[in-house]
Design a protein around this motif. Sequence first.
Motif, PDB file in Angstrom:
ATOM      1  N   GLU A 143      93.281  -7.326 -36.563  1.00  0.00           N
ATOM      2  CA  GLU A 143      93.924  -6.480 -37.549  1.00  0.00           C
ATOM      3  C   GLU A 143      92.923  -5.884 -38.520  1.00  0.00           C
ATOM      4  O   GLU A 143      93.251  -5.003 -39.295  1.00  0.00           O
ATOM      5  CB  GLU A 143      94.977  -7.292 -38.314  1.00  0.00           C
ATOM      6  N   VAL A 158      90.256  -1.194 -36.876  1.00  0.00           N
ATOM      7  CA  VAL A 158      91.158  -0.119 -36.476  1.00  0.00           C
ATOM      8  C   VAL A 158      90.329   1.003 -35.882  1.00  0.00           C
ATOM      9  O   VAL A 158      89.187   1.230 -36.272  1.00  0.00           O
ATOM     10  CB  VAL A 158      92.030   0.393 -37.644  1.00  0.00           C
ATOM     11  N   SER A 159      90.940   1.702 -34.937  1.00  0.00           N
ATOM     12  CA  SER A 159      90.204   2.721 -34.207  1.00  0.00           C
ATOM     13  C   SER A 159      91.144   3.833 -33.765  1.00  0.00           C
ATOM     14  O   SER A 159      92.353   3.617 -33.635  1.00  0.00           O
ATOM     15  CB  SER A 159      89.558   2.058 -32.983  1.00  0.00           C
ATOM     16  N   THR A 211      85.978   4.281 -35.758  1.00  0.00           N
ATOM     17  CA  THR A 211      86.386   2.899 -35.979  1.00  0.00           C
ATOM     18  C   THR A 211      86.072   2.479 -37.410  1.00  0.00           C
ATOM     19  O   THR A 211      85.014   2.826 -37.949  1.00  0.00           O
ATOM     20  CB  THR A 211      85.644   1.956 -35.000  1.00  0.00           C
ATOM     21  N   ARG A 227      93.014  -2.170 -46.000  1.00  0.00           N
ATOM     22  CA  ARG A 227      94.278  -2.196 -45.248  1.00  0.00           C
ATOM     23  C   ARG A 227      94.888  -0.805 -45.103  1.00  0.00           C
ATOM     24  O   ARG A 227      95.646  -0.554 -44.175  1.00  0.00           O
ATOM     25  CB  ARG A 227      95.275  -3.110 -45.948  1.00  0.00           C
ATOM     26  N   THR A 266      94.216   3.124 -41.408  1.00  0.00           N
ATOM     27  CA  THR A 266      94.950   2.887 -40.163  1.00  0.00           C
ATOM     28  C   THR A 266      94.418   3.808 -39.073  1.00  0.00           C
ATOM     29  O   THR A 266      93.635   4.715 -39.342  1.00  0.00           O
ATOM     30  CB  THR A 266      96.445   3.174 -40.366  1.00  0.00           C
ATOM     31  N   SER A 267      94.875   3.601 -37.868  1.00  0.00           N
ATOM     32  CA  SER A 267      94.466   4.502 -36.783  1.00  0.00           C
ATOM     33  C   SER A 267      94.907   5.929 -37.093  1.00  0.00           C
ATOM     34  O   SER A 267      94.213   6.886 -36.729  1.00  0.00           O
ATOM     35  CB  SER A 267      94.998   4.025 -35.433  1.00  0.00           C
TER      36      SER A 267
END
Length: 150
Positions: free
Chosen positions: A5, A8-9, A112, A128, A131-132
């Motif tokens: 988690e 992210v990518s 990424t 956080r 995000t993608s």
Amino acid sequence: MSSNERVVSASRDIAAAAERIFEFVADPSSQPEWDANANLSAAAPGQRVHAVGDVFVMTITTGDQRENHVVEFTEGRLIAWKPSEVGKDTPGHLWRWELEPLGPTRTRVTHTYDWTGLTDERRIPRARANTSDTLLASIDRLAAAVGDQT
């Protein structure tokens, strides 16, 4: 929270040569125009990245500066850096751009954000928020900057 988690990518194919795209990614002065992270204000020209160990400086929207320490580099294909406050150790998060040529005028671009090593608790809410979808927004803006019409 698992380490998965914290990585992210996003990927997208862009109708442009990898070398052209890489020039935008490796030149910090162009990044504020296409980066969708909404925290970059400016970067002085003449900081084009050439190797691991290079450091480039960005001004963020608060007016503060960040040093970005290049930790991965392959000309035309890969660049990754860890940001830090000026003169301080990096808190451990990493931004990476990977370019995979799919032909002379088509490239798969993967962006990424890896915060598995983030040590600064104050940065976790902002980490956080990456995000993608936010990474893909940067790829989309980069595609427009290099002239991709797809």
